[in-house]
Enzyme design. Structure first.
Site, PDB file in Angstrom:
ATOM      1  N   ASP A  40      24.844 -37.234  17.017  1.00 43.48           N
ATOM      2  CA  ASP A  40      25.436 -36.924  18.807  1.00 43.48           C
ATOM      3  C   ASP A  40      25.831 -35.035  18.559  1.00 43.48           C
ATOM      4  O   ASP A  40      26.272 -34.862  17.838  1.00 43.48           O
ATOM      5  CB  ASP A  40      26.984 -37.525  18.817  1.00 43.48           C
ATOM      6  CG  ASP A  40      27.329 -37.611  20.254  1.00 43.48           C
ATOM      7  OD1 ASP A  40      26.619 -37.048  21.314  1.00 43.48           O
ATOM      8  OD2 ASP A  40      27.945 -38.112  20.841  1.00 43.48           O
ATOM      9  N   ASP A  87      24.512 -47.073  20.328  1.00 41.75           N
ATOM     10  CA  ASP A  87      25.096 -47.237  18.887  1.00 41.75           C
ATOM     11  C   ASP A  87      27.138 -47.100  19.502  1.00 41.75           C
ATOM     12  O   ASP A  87      27.159 -47.462  20.680  1.00 41.75           O
ATOM     13  CB  ASP A  87      25.380 -45.832  18.709  1.00 41.75           C
ATOM     14  CG  ASP A  87      25.705 -45.112  19.065  1.00 41.75           C
ATOM     15  OD1 ASP A  87      27.386 -44.545  18.912  1.00 41.75           O
ATOM     16  OD2 ASP A  87      25.805 -44.276  20.422  1.00 41.75           O
ATOM     17  N   CYS A 101      25.699 -67.556   7.894  1.00 42.22           N
ATOM     18  CA  CYS A 101      25.678 -66.303   7.975  1.00 42.22           C
ATOM     19  C   CYS A 101      25.774 -65.704   6.462  1.00 42.22           C
ATOM     20  O   CYS A 101      26.110 -66.363   5.913  1.00 42.22           O
ATOM     21  CB  CYS A 101      26.546 -64.918   8.126  1.00 42.22           C
ATOM     22  SG  CYS A 101      26.950 -64.011   8.386  1.00 42.22           S
ATOM     23  N   CYS A 118      25.939 -62.912   4.311  1.00 35.84           N
ATOM     24  CA  CYS A 118      26.415 -61.559   4.118  1.00 35.84           C
ATOM     25  C   CYS A 118      27.072 -61.825   2.715  1.00 35.84           C
ATOM     26  O   CYS A 118      27.699 -63.037   3.205  1.00 35.84           O
ATOM     27  CB  CYS A 118      27.047 -60.658   5.507  1.00 35.84           C
ATOM     28  SG  CYS A 118      28.406 -61.625   5.536  1.00 35.84           S
ATOM     29  N   CYS A 172      30.188 -64.028   3.741  1.00 32.17           N
ATOM     30  CA  CYS A 172      30.476 -65.703   3.859  1.00 32.17           C
ATOM     31  C   CYS A 172      29.422 -66.315   3.447  1.00 32.17           C
ATOM     32  O   CYS A 172      29.764 -67.258   3.091  1.00 32.17           O
ATOM     33  CB  CYS A 172      29.542 -65.820   5.838  1.00 32.17           C
ATOM     34  SG  CYS A 172      30.189 -64.824   6.610  1.00 32.17           S
ATOM     35  N   HIS A 182      30.122 -57.448   6.368  1.00 28.35           N
ATOM     36  CA  HIS A 182      30.490 -59.231   8.045  1.00 28.35           C
ATOM     37  C   HIS A 182      30.045 -58.925   9.198  1.00 28.35           C
ATOM     38  O   HIS A 182      28.672 -58.985   9.791  1.00 28.35           O
ATOM     39  CB  HIS A 182      31.126 -59.631   8.387  1.00 28.35           C
ATOM     40  CG  HIS A 182      31.012 -60.607   8.179  1.00 28.35           C
ATOM     41  ND1 HIS A 182      29.975 -61.997   8.547  1.00 28.35           N
ATOM     42  CD2 HIS A 182      30.941 -60.984  10.303  1.00 28.35           C
ATOM     43  CE1 HIS A 182      29.708 -63.144   9.494  1.00 28.35           C
ATOM     44  NE2 HIS A 182      30.395 -62.424  10.646  1.00 28.35           N
TER      45      HIS A 182
END
Lengths: 372, 372
Positions: free
Chosen positions: A93, A266, A304, A306, A309, A335
């Site tokens: 940015d 974003d 999930c 991840c 999880c 997560h």
């Protein structure tokens, strides 16, 4: 110049499109979400962890890296990719939004924006030329033009001044660009005025930039107004280039953007909320600080995969948050970024199957099942 | 009971010994260092990361987990191993030291220690029986007896009272033990009085515990006195059981302990120092906050293979510390625990090769090359 963007499929029921942005041989399937690594790190995580999700592009900030550690230092150390050990793509940015939201005593002139650092109060003049110099030194793959961002509400006069200046600055940015490789994106301003959004988009279009962003959103406006600006602004951007909605957003906001033709997003929300203990799940959001999770042996989201999880209970994560253990912030961040990655994957699949509206409806119901 | 300890080799030039401690089929080569995971997490790291180094055993704390989230909750959730997703071994400290160092208004009686929680001021009576109950509920592999710890300096009378109470409590702990599996270690007290250390070791020896620790060190005494207590106390412990020096220490302290026959160590230093920006390297310690590292492209330690040293520059780590980025704490912790793991490996190899004194000399020279 190795930048390319192709639209591969258009959703039959909406303006959504499936695309592919290619830079340096790296392909980014769109619509895509870019995790935010403001200071050359996606907070709490390693670059390898970001890569392991499947993310191909992250966002970093010219403003922050210019102030500390300094763009010249990063350049001397081999550029931002090497500095942070990230071999994917980086969009930076320009600093327009950060000067607006963080800096003190901002003074706008046609030459640039004079501001005091939020870190030490030192004075800096950020010009379109410096903004390009900084981003080129960092070695960004996608450079954003410096823009003049105003708060909400802005008067019509302020909004007009800001968009005209943003267009002039964009031309100066294009002229200041020395390196061939990075793509240059312009930023459409115009506050909440549809006709000014049109004026901004049309005046920037003449510059034939590689992509265009919708800027000046998430500045305090009501959600409906933000979505209206998606609706108004996105169709004004060429079909053939990526359309990027900056600083957006919540899961529902992203789907609303995609439905109206946005390709890139974003936002700090998944990472910032993670650190506040708010986790996104397929059954709504969970605030892990809630005492109801004290003895809850279940994973945050059984759907999930991840690390959090697959290996830890809600009770353990709550314990980590209660004890202010840094590892909890990391698990929650993993997560939420996993959730966003899979959400974007599901969005892309739904576009392919021409059922994005149906996914949006289901999603809207699911996400309301919050525990808070 | 699946606990075993074997001495495999004795260093020709010192009291150091190479051993193997086996619990639940998991073999721990000794001398070994145990990373500290006070609250069911080695600060900033995942259990998998601890395992990836090669560590087989960590230390956790009965005191902290009893107070929060509560040992019964951890038990209900399947025990500490499952709670923190760690399939290696866990030794839990009994809480004697933590009550001494953290709690408020500590009142010692033969029954136990009455104290106020350092978290919320609530009152608790920690007895030998409760101490065993807590550690058994957590599912520890090695349980420590409750001990009476005094500060430095302690009078002879205080030290005598504390060691006699520690011995009585050890007998009560042994009697209170309900589970067969965990090993039970006693703690030798006696402050800085060699004859009291002997009295403590001999009175505890009658209990025939699975291992013995040297406690009551790192309480503010000069380093020479600590090493003298190693020298005095370690030979008093049976040859056939593991000898554990609690809360020690700096690299040089660990080598000094090994030279005098110690097998196990734990200490917060590598992890705590990491979070303060102090990194151990093969050429001395580095304080990464030092401005000299601002533009240093080199790894922290070119001889180290950790994520930090293989992927990031000193300049990047300094940037992360300057910006208070959590990822910096994590990288530094990974590095220091990698350093300690390899230091212990080198110590074990040196014992095998009967050259521990020579390693100790080299190491002493290296570690003095600090930048601070």
């Amino acid at each position: 110049m190795s930048f390319a963007f192709e639209v591969l499929h258009r959703d039959a029921g909406s303006a959504a499109r499936l695309g592919r942005m290619t830079i340096r041989g790296i392909e980014v399937p769109t619509p895509a979400f870019m995790p935010v690594g403001t200071r050359g790190v996606v907070k709490t995580l390693s670059s390898q962890e970001i890569k392991d999700f499947g993310y191909k592009i992250i966002l970093s900030n010219a403003y922050h890296l210019y102030l500390r550690p300094g763009h010249k230092l990063v350049e001397q150390l081999g550029g931002l990719h090497r500095f942070m050990n990230w071999d994917g793509l980086i969009l930076t940015d320009s600093g327009g939004f950060q000067v607006f939201s963080l800096a003190r005593l901002r003074k706008l002139t046609d030459e640039g924006v004079l501001f005091q650092s939020h870190i030490d109060g030192s004075s800096h003049l950020f010009t379109p030329e410096l903004c390009i110099e900084v981003q080129e030194a960092l070695g960004s793959d996608i450079i954003m033009c410096l823009d003049d961002v105003r708060g909400y509400p802005a008067t019509r006069e302020e909004a007009l001044e800001a968009l005209l200046r943003t267009t002039r600055w964009a031309a100066l940015c294009l002229g200041a660009k020395k390196r061939v490789d990075p793509a240059l994106f312009g930023i459409v301003q115009g506050a909440m005025y549809p006709d000014l959004r049109r004026l901004s988009a049309e005046s920037l279009a003449d510059l034939n930039l590689d992509g265009y962003a919708v800027g000046g959103l998430s500045v305090g406006e009501p959600r409906e107004l933000m979505v209206e600006m998606f609706e108004v602004t996105l169709p004004l951007i060429f079909e053939a280039v990526p359309r990027y909605v900056m600083g957006v957003g919540k899961p529902q906001d992203i789907i609303d953007g995609v439905l109206r033709g946005a390709d890139l997003f974003d936002c700090v929300l998944p990472t910032r909320n993670a650190r506040n203990g708010t986790l996104y799940t397929s059954h709504g959001s969970v605030n892990i600080r809630n005492s109801r999770y004290r003895d809850d042996p279940r994973p945050i989201d059984p759907q999930c995969q991840c690390l959090l999880c697959s290996s830890y209970s809600r009770a353990y994560l709550r314990h980590l948050f209660q004890e202010r253990e840094i590892f909890g912030l990391r698990l929650a961040t993993l997560h939420n970024l996993s959730f966003y990655y899979h959400m974007m994957e599901n969005i892309r699949i739904a576009i392919t199957q021409n059922r994005l509206h149906s996914l949006a409806r289901d999603f809207s119901v699911q996400m309301e099942e919050t525990d808070d």
